[in-house]
Design an enzyme around this catalytic site. Structure first.
Site, PDB file in Angstrom:
ATOM      1  N   ASP A  42      -4.416  38.618  27.968  1.00 48.24           N
ATOM      2  CA  ASP A  42      -3.924  39.845  27.353  1.00 48.24           C
ATOM      3  C   ASP A  42      -3.284  39.564  25.997  1.00 48.24           C
ATOM      4  O   ASP A  42      -2.834  38.446  25.718  1.00 48.24           O
ATOM      5  CB  ASP A  42      -2.892  40.522  28.263  1.00 48.24           C
ATOM      6  CG  ASP A  42      -3.518  41.579  29.159  1.00 48.24           C
ATOM      7  OD1 ASP A  42      -4.723  41.822  29.046  1.00 48.24           O
ATOM      8  OD2 ASP A  42      -2.786  42.165  29.986  1.00 48.24           O
ATOM      9  N   LYS A  64      -4.877  44.392  24.951  1.00 48.97           N
ATOM     10  CA  LYS A  64      -4.531  45.780  25.261  1.00 48.97           C
ATOM     11  C   LYS A  64      -3.123  46.016  24.741  1.00 48.97           C
ATOM     12  O   LYS A  64      -2.159  45.436  25.240  1.00 48.97           O
ATOM     13  CB  LYS A  64      -4.579  46.044  26.769  1.00 48.97           C
ATOM     14  CG  LYS A  64      -5.989  46.264  27.289  1.00 48.97           C
ATOM     15  CD  LYS A  64      -5.967  46.802  28.695  1.00 48.97           C
ATOM     16  CE  LYS A  64      -7.374  47.140  29.160  1.00 48.97           C
ATOM     17  NZ  LYS A  64      -7.963  48.235  28.382  1.00 48.97           N
ATOM     18  N   MET A 181       6.890  50.893  26.657  1.00 47.82           N
ATOM     19  CA  MET A 181       5.939  51.571  25.762  1.00 47.82           C
ATOM     20  C   MET A 181       6.441  52.958  25.358  1.00 47.82           C
ATOM     21  O   MET A 181       5.688  53.927  25.346  1.00 47.82           O
ATOM     22  CB  MET A 181       4.559  51.667  26.432  1.00 47.82           C
ATOM     23  CG  MET A 181       3.933  50.307  26.704  1.00 47.82           C
ATOM     24  SD  MET A 181       2.442  50.380  27.721  1.00 47.82           S
ATOM     25  CE  MET A 181       3.157  50.466  29.379  1.00 47.82           C
TER      26      MET A 181
END
Length: 264
Positions: A42, A64, A181
């Site tokens: 990742d 991602k 996030m």
């Protein structure tokens, strides 16, 4: 992590790489990484983590990150299945913990449906590393009886979390709110959490690049959250911590007395 025999189902390892600092890896994670012949990595995996991979291992980057071009999830899953069926020792290396906002649950379901075995190796999630880096806990007998982990990145077609309801729950149950996030939505978060009943002087911490040498953070109050993020030019990847567990910090005490003045 041993090579597959003829009679065994191939196994894919979903490994938590932690928040970035390689010293925070578990022993089990280090062993899995060292024995892998194929690693699907990742975007947020710390480069120091990959130092444990064997020299001949293939490292395939399947990034991602919110707001950036991402490798399609279906492609990642098909790649894991294909490589495992070929006899490769496959490690899907994820930042933080595979089962905390890492799509590990989706991947485990897909792999099992394809007839593969799945082994999950837990990692330290970024939210925990973020609070620890400030020297505060998630829970505290005097301040927080529990913790809520929530993502600010809604699934396409979803309206996302009900922030007002979360605020009411955090007030009534005395919970710490850990938001992943959420930096890009800071102004919306601030307005909705205030509208849900969280006091304006609730301490908030924003930690970018938790555990890494380039870590930066700001501690402020809820009513000054968006302004503090803009002023300090903080961005992703970052974690937002909301709650009274931050009140023990000298910066939080100063912030509460000065009502939103600059802190870092």
């Amino acid at each position: 992590m041993q090579p597959h025999t003829v009679h065994e189902k191939p196994t894919v390892f979903l490994v938590g790489a932690g928040p970035g600092d390689p010293e925070l890896l578990t022993v089990k994670a280090v062993k899995a990484i060292a024995q892998a012949t194929v690693l699907l990595v990742d975007d947020l995996v710390g480069r120091g983590v990959l130092a444990y991979a064997q020299p001949g291992a293939r490292q395939i980057y399947v990034g991602k990150r919110g707001g950036c071009a991402s490798t399609p999830q279906h492609f990642i899953e098909q790649l894991m299945i294909r490589e495992a069926r070929r006899g490769e020792r496959v490690v899907r290396l994820k930042g933080g913990d595979p089962f905390i906002f890492g799509r590990g649950g989706e991947e485990a379901e897909r792999l099992r449906a394809a007839g593969l075995q799945v082994e999950v190796v837990s990692g330290i999630t970024a939210g925990l590393a973020a609070t620890t880096s400030l020297g505060v806990p998630w829970t505290h007998r005097a301040h927080a009886h529990g913790v809520v982990l929530v993502t600010g990145h809604a699934h396409p077609g979803s309206s996302g979390p009900d922030w007002r309801s979360l605020a009411k729950t955090c007030v009534s149950a005395r919970l710490t709110l850990v938001i992943y996030m959420g930096v890009a939505l800071a102004r919306c978060l601030q307005e909705e959490l205030l509208a849900g009943g969280l006091p304006a002087d609730t301490p908030v911490g924003v930690i970018q690049h938790a555990s890494l040498p380039q870590q930066r953070h700001v501690v402020t109050t809820l009513d000054a959250l968006a302004l503090a993020i803009e002023r300090e030019c903080l961005g992703s990847p970052a974690v937002i911590i909301v709650g009274d567990v931050l009140r023990g910090l000298p910066t939080a005490q100063s912030c509460l007395s000065e009502k939103g003045q600059a802190l870092a």
